[in-house]
Structure formats: C-alpha cells, structure tokens
Write a protein that holds these residues in place. Structure first.
Motif, PDB file in Angstrom:
ATOM      1  N   ARG A 157       0.826  -1.209   0.000  1.00 54.91           N
ATOM      2  CA  ARG A 157       0.000   0.000   0.000  1.00 54.91           C
ATOM      3  C   ARG A 157       0.858   1.255   0.000  1.00 54.91           C
ATOM      4  NH1 ARG A 157      -2.630  -2.602   4.266  1.00 54.91           N
ATOM      5  NH2 ARG A 157      -1.894  -0.971   5.692  1.00 54.91           N
ATOM      6  N   HIS A 158       2.036   1.144   0.615  1.00 54.64           N
ATOM      7  CA  HIS A 158       2.907   2.319   0.748  1.00 54.64           C
ATOM      8  C   HIS A 158       3.927   2.449  -0.388  1.00 54.64           C
ATOM      9  CE1 HIS A 158       1.258   2.901   4.711  1.00 54.64           C
ATOM     10  NE2 HIS A 158       1.712   1.737   5.145  1.00 54.64           N
ATOM     11  N   TRP A 159       4.301   1.304  -0.987  1.00 52.26           N
ATOM     12  CA  TRP A 159       5.354   1.349  -2.003  1.00 52.26           C
ATOM     13  C   TRP A 159       4.969   0.486  -3.190  1.00 52.26           C
ATOM     14  CZ3 TRP A 159       9.764  -1.911  -3.625  1.00 52.26           C
ATOM     15  CH2 TRP A 159      10.705  -1.194  -4.377  1.00 52.26           C
ATOM     16  N   SER A 160       4.853   1.093  -4.350  1.00 50.17           N
ATOM     17  CA  SER A 160       4.501   0.384  -5.575  1.00 50.17           C
ATOM     18  C   SER A 160       5.721   0.143  -6.453  1.00 50.17           C
ATOM     19  CB  SER A 160       3.479   1.198  -6.370  1.00 50.17           C
ATOM     20  OG  SER A 160       4.065   2.413  -6.818  1.00 50.17           O
ATOM     21  N   ALA A 167      12.848   5.996   1.476  1.00 50.27           N
ATOM     22  CA  ALA A 167      11.962   6.932   2.171  1.00 50.27           C
ATOM     23  C   ALA A 167      10.777   6.220   2.796  1.00 50.27           C
ATOM     24  CB  ALA A 167      11.479   8.009   1.200  1.00 50.27           C
ATOM     25  N   VAL A 168      10.198   5.246   2.090  1.00 46.70           N
ATOM     26  CA  VAL A 168       9.031   4.527   2.625  1.00 46.70           C
ATOM     27  C   VAL A 168       9.405   3.731   3.863  1.00 46.70           C
ATOM     28  CG1 VAL A 168       7.407   2.650   2.143  1.00 46.70           C
ATOM     29  CG2 VAL A 168       7.793   4.433   0.437  1.00 46.70           C
ATOM     30  N   LEU A 169      10.514   3.011   3.835  1.00 43.33           N
ATOM     31  CA  LEU A 169      10.922   2.221   4.996  1.00 43.33           C
ATOM     32  C   LEU A 169      11.248   3.101   6.192  1.00 43.33           C
ATOM     33  CD1 LEU A 169      13.114  -0.546   3.315  1.00 43.33           C
ATOM     34  CD2 LEU A 169      10.799  -0.767   4.215  1.00 43.33           C
ATOM     35  N   ARG A 170      11.832   4.253   5.927  1.00 44.70           N
ATOM     36  CA  ARG A 170      12.166   5.169   7.023  1.00 44.70           C
ATOM     37  C   ARG A 170      10.915   5.800   7.610  1.00 44.70           C
ATOM     38  NH1 ARG A 170      15.287  10.025   4.899  1.00 44.70           N
ATOM     39  NH2 ARG A 170      13.165  10.495   4.225  1.00 44.70           N
ATOM     40  N   GLU A 171      10.017   6.265   6.744  1.00 42.50           N
ATOM     41  CA  GLU A 171       8.841   7.007   7.223  1.00 42.50           C
ATOM     42  C   GLU A 171       7.739   6.103   7.770  1.00 42.50           C
ATOM     43  OE1 GLU A 171       7.760   9.279   3.819  1.00 42.50           O
ATOM     44  OE2 GLU A 171       9.639  10.426   3.804  1.00 42.50           O
ATOM     45  N   TYR A 173       8.099   2.596   8.561  1.00 40.19           N
ATOM     46  CA  TYR A 173       8.512   1.495   9.426  1.00 40.19           C
ATOM     47  C   TYR A 173       9.671   1.848  10.349  1.00 40.19           C
ATOM     48  CZ  TYR A 173       5.629  -1.000   6.070  1.00 40.19           C
ATOM     49  OH  TYR A 173       4.585  -1.401   5.269  1.00 40.19           O
ATOM     50  N   GLY A 174      10.172   3.048  10.246  1.00 41.11           N
ATOM     51  CA  GLY A 174      11.261   3.465  11.124  1.00 41.11           C
ATOM     52  C   GLY A 174      12.558   2.734  10.869  1.00 41.11           C
ATOM     53  N   ILE A 175      12.753   2.241   9.638  1.00 40.56           N
ATOM     54  CA  ILE A 175      13.958   1.493   9.284  1.00 40.56           C
ATOM     55  C   ILE A 175      14.809   2.320   8.337  1.00 40.56           C
ATOM     56  CG2 ILE A 175      14.861  -0.551   8.106  1.00 40.56           C
ATOM     57  CD1 ILE A 175      12.349  -2.029   8.996  1.00 40.56           C
ATOM     58  N   ARG A 176      16.061   2.449   8.670  1.00 38.80           N
ATOM     59  CA  ARG A 176      17.005   3.168   7.816  1.00 38.80           C
ATOM     60  C   ARG A 176      17.891   2.146   7.128  1.00 38.80           C
ATOM     61  NH1 ARG A 176      19.451   8.833   9.471  1.00 38.80           N
ATOM     62  NH2 ARG A 176      20.697   9.301   7.621  1.00 38.80           N
ATOM     63  N   ILE A 177      17.889   2.134   5.800  1.00 36.96           N
ATOM     64  CA  ILE A 177      18.645   1.115   5.087  1.00 36.96           C
ATOM     65  C   ILE A 177      19.956   1.669   4.545  1.00 36.96           C
ATOM     66  CG2 ILE A 177      16.628  -0.272   4.507  1.00 36.96           C
ATOM     67  CD1 ILE A 177      16.628   0.949   1.729  1.00 36.96           C
ATOM     68  N   MET A 178      20.936   0.768   4.434  1.00 39.83           N
ATOM     69  CA  MET A 178      22.272   1.114   3.967  1.00 39.83           C
ATOM     70  C   MET A 178      22.730   0.065   2.959  1.00 39.83           C
ATOM     71  SD  MET A 178      24.025   2.011   7.670  1.00 39.83           S
ATOM     72  CE  MET A 178      23.717   0.347   8.237  1.00 39.83           C
ATOM     73  N   ARG A 179      23.707   0.434   2.171  1.00 37.28           N
ATOM     74  CA  ARG A 179      24.265  -0.522   1.217  1.00 37.28           C
ATOM     75  C   ARG A 179      25.158  -1.515   1.941  1.00 37.28           C
ATOM     76  NH1 ARG A 179      25.383   4.475  -0.667  1.00 37.28           N
ATOM     77  NH2 ARG A 179      23.924   5.260  -2.231  1.00 37.28           N
ATOM     78  N   SER A 180      25.091  -2.742   1.478  1.00 37.99           N
ATOM     79  CA  SER A 180      26.038  -3.751   1.923  1.00 37.99           C
ATOM     80  C   SER A 180      27.016  -3.966   0.771  1.00 37.99           C
ATOM     81  CB  SER A 180      25.297  -5.028   2.301  1.00 37.99           C
ATOM     82  OG  SER A 180      26.191  -5.988   2.827  1.00 37.99           O
ATOM     83  N   GLY A 181      27.421  -5.200   0.482  1.00 33.87           N
ATOM     84  CA  GLY A 181      28.365  -5.433  -0.602  1.00 33.87           C
ATOM     85  C   GLY A 181      27.753  -5.170  -1.967  1.00 33.87           C
ATOM     86  N   ARG A 182      28.601  -4.895  -2.952  1.00 33.97           N
ATOM     87  CA  ARG A 182      28.172  -4.693  -4.332  1.00 33.97           C
ATOM     88  C   ARG A 182      29.099  -5.467  -5.264  1.00 33.97           C
ATOM     89  NH1 ARG A 182      24.288  -3.325  -2.437  1.00 33.97           N
ATOM     90  NH2 ARG A 182      22.958  -1.504  -2.752  1.00 33.97           N
ATOM     91  N   THR A 183      28.519  -6.092  -6.278  1.00 35.81           N
ATOM     92  CA  THR A 183      29.312  -6.714  -7.320  1.00 35.81           C
ATOM     93  C   THR A 183      29.061  -5.968  -8.624  1.00 35.81           C
ATOM     94  OG1 THR A 183      27.567  -8.307  -7.906  1.00 35.81           O
ATOM     95  CG2 THR A 183      29.165  -8.982  -6.235  1.00 35.81           C
ATOM     96  N   PHE A 184      30.092  -5.884  -9.460  1.00 32.15           N
ATOM     97  CA  PHE A 184      29.991  -5.208 -10.744  1.00 32.15           C
ATOM     98  C   PHE A 184      30.429  -6.178 -11.840  1.00 32.15           C
ATOM     99  CE2 PHE A 184      30.607  -1.946  -7.586  1.00 32.15           C
ATOM    100  CZ  PHE A 184      29.750  -0.925  -7.983  1.00 32.15           C
ATOM    101  N   SER A 185      29.717  -6.155 -12.944  1.00 31.93           N
ATOM    102  CA  SER A 185      30.099  -6.978 -14.084  1.00 31.93           C
ATOM    103  C   SER A 185      29.657  -6.282 -15.361  1.00 31.93           C
ATOM    104  CB  SER A 185      29.463  -8.379 -14.002  1.00 31.93           C
ATOM    105  OG  SER A 185      28.048  -8.281 -13.977  1.00 31.93           O
TER     106      SER A 185
END
Length: 239
Positions: A157-160, A167-171, A173-185
């Motif tokens: 309902r909040h995120w399509s 922004a949706v997770l922060r506003e 659910y009060g969750i702040r997300i960050m990047r973890s590992g990244r792979t490039f190819s």
C-alpha cells in the motif's frame, strides 16, 4: 559550411569540432543527427570523412550510432558515488547533485527463487519489482528489487516501486537502510535492455547487484541495476 582543406588537422576532426558544440543545443538529447549523406553535402566532404567523425564522437560517448536507425545524441555520463555503510537512497543522492529522477514500474511479481530467498534470509515468497530508472529524462538503468514484503505489513500500500524505497521504509517502518556489498560486471545488452535503455543489442551494459541492509545489518532488499555503460560512472569510496 566548408572545412579548411589546407589545415594540418584532418577533416574528420574539424567536423567533430564543428559538431560537438551543437550536441545538446541544436541537437538535443535523443535527437537523430542528419544522415551521412546530408552531413557530407552540408560540409562538402565525402561520406568516409563523416563516418570517421561519427566514430570519433561515439568513442567519446557523445553520440550513439544504431545500425539501421541512425546516430543519436546522448547526454554526458552521470557520476554516482557508492560507499559501504552509507544511506542507500539513490533518489536523495541524485537530488543532492541537482538531478531529477523517476521510477517507472514495468511489472510486479512474486518470486520463489530459493537463491533469492536465501540471500534475503526468508522462507517466504518474495516480491520482485521491475522498473526503469530515469535520470534527467534519460534512461539510467533497468532495475530489479526483491524484498520480503511479509516482513513489512502493508508495504504494497505504501510502495509500488515508483518512489523511493528508502523513504518509505524510514517514514512508515522506522527502518534506515544502507548498502552492503556490491558486485559489478559487464554484459552485452539483450533485447529487453536495448528496448528500455535505448541502445543496440550487444552494446555494453554495466550490471551492479547487492543487498541493502538495516542499521542492524539485517537483509532488507536485493537490488540489481543494468545500466548503459556509456552514461553511468560509479565512484567507490574506500574508508
């Protein structure tokens, strides 16, 4: 306009010098340049000279020759900084740099891939969003996000997929997300990439994939972005 045939600079380079200031002004992003024959007639040179000039502009990432369709003006590459542990809001990062972003949802499906569920550490079917990410009116990436929606009641309902997940997770659910590992190819563009990213089949595509996690390092979502190799520059910060 006639080029200087007595100059030590090759004619095709003179033609490049004339055309470059026109790119983004007289010829806007996405515009098709005149044909080889038209440019040859306008500048009183042969078509081989025009072809050399177009090839040089393509090497500089300024135009995109597509066989059977013509040569199109492309915007300059946009830089995006990636730093582990920092906030994972692409939309906010682009806004800080003065760029406008848009997320255009292509489809939303349920995904029961065991490998995806393992990465997200869930036994439940996950939701997959496929969308086109657009920056300053130009396609940036063909992207996918997998998320265990069951962990976030009412998420659909909040995120399509057409707004910032960060922004949706922060506003909501009060969750702040960050990047973890990244792979490039690097991969050749397939027909789906070509259609949405406006490039030829087989052109280089930069693929980046990785998790975004909570402040407590719990996996929240898995993301994959298939970007035009000539328009995107990633900068990785080492701390």
């Amino acid at each position: 306009m006639t080029l200087n045939r007595f100059s030590p600079k090759p004619l095709y380079r003179q033609l490049c010098d004339v055309l470059i200031p026109k790119l983004g002004t007289e010829y806007a992003w996405g515009d098709r340049l005149p044909s080889e024959a038209e440019l040859a007639a306008e500048f009183d040179v042969n078509r081989l000279t025009v072809r050399q000039a177009i090839a040089d502009l393509a090497r500089q990432g300024l135009v995109d020759p597509i066989q059977g369709k013509g040569t199109f003006v492309v915007p300059p590459a946009i830089r995006y900084r990636i730093a582990a542990g920092k906030d994972a809001s692409f939309t906010a990062a682009m806004a800080d740099l003065g760029h406008e972003t848009e997320l255009r949802v292509l489809r939303t499906t349920r995904d029961d891939d065991p490998a995806i569920r393992q990465e997200l550490q869930t036994r439940r079917v996950v939701t997959r969003y496929d969308f086109l990410r657009i920056v300053d009116g130009a396609p940036w990436s063909l992207s996918r996000t997998w998320i265990a929606a069951s962990r976030f009641p009412g998420l659909t309902r909040h995120w399509s997929g057409s707004s910032s997940l960060y922004a949706v997770l922060r506003e909501q659910y009060g969750i702040r997300i960050m990047r973890s590992g990244r792979t490039f190819s690097a991969e050749p563009a397939d027909p789906v990439d070509a259609e949405h990213l406006m490039l030829g089949v087989g052109a280089p595509v930069l693929v980046t994939r990785g998790l975004v996690v909570s402040e407590h390092h719990e996996p929240i979502a898995l993301t994959e972005h298939r970007c035009r190799g000539d328009r995107v520059q990633f900068t990785v910060e080492f701390e």
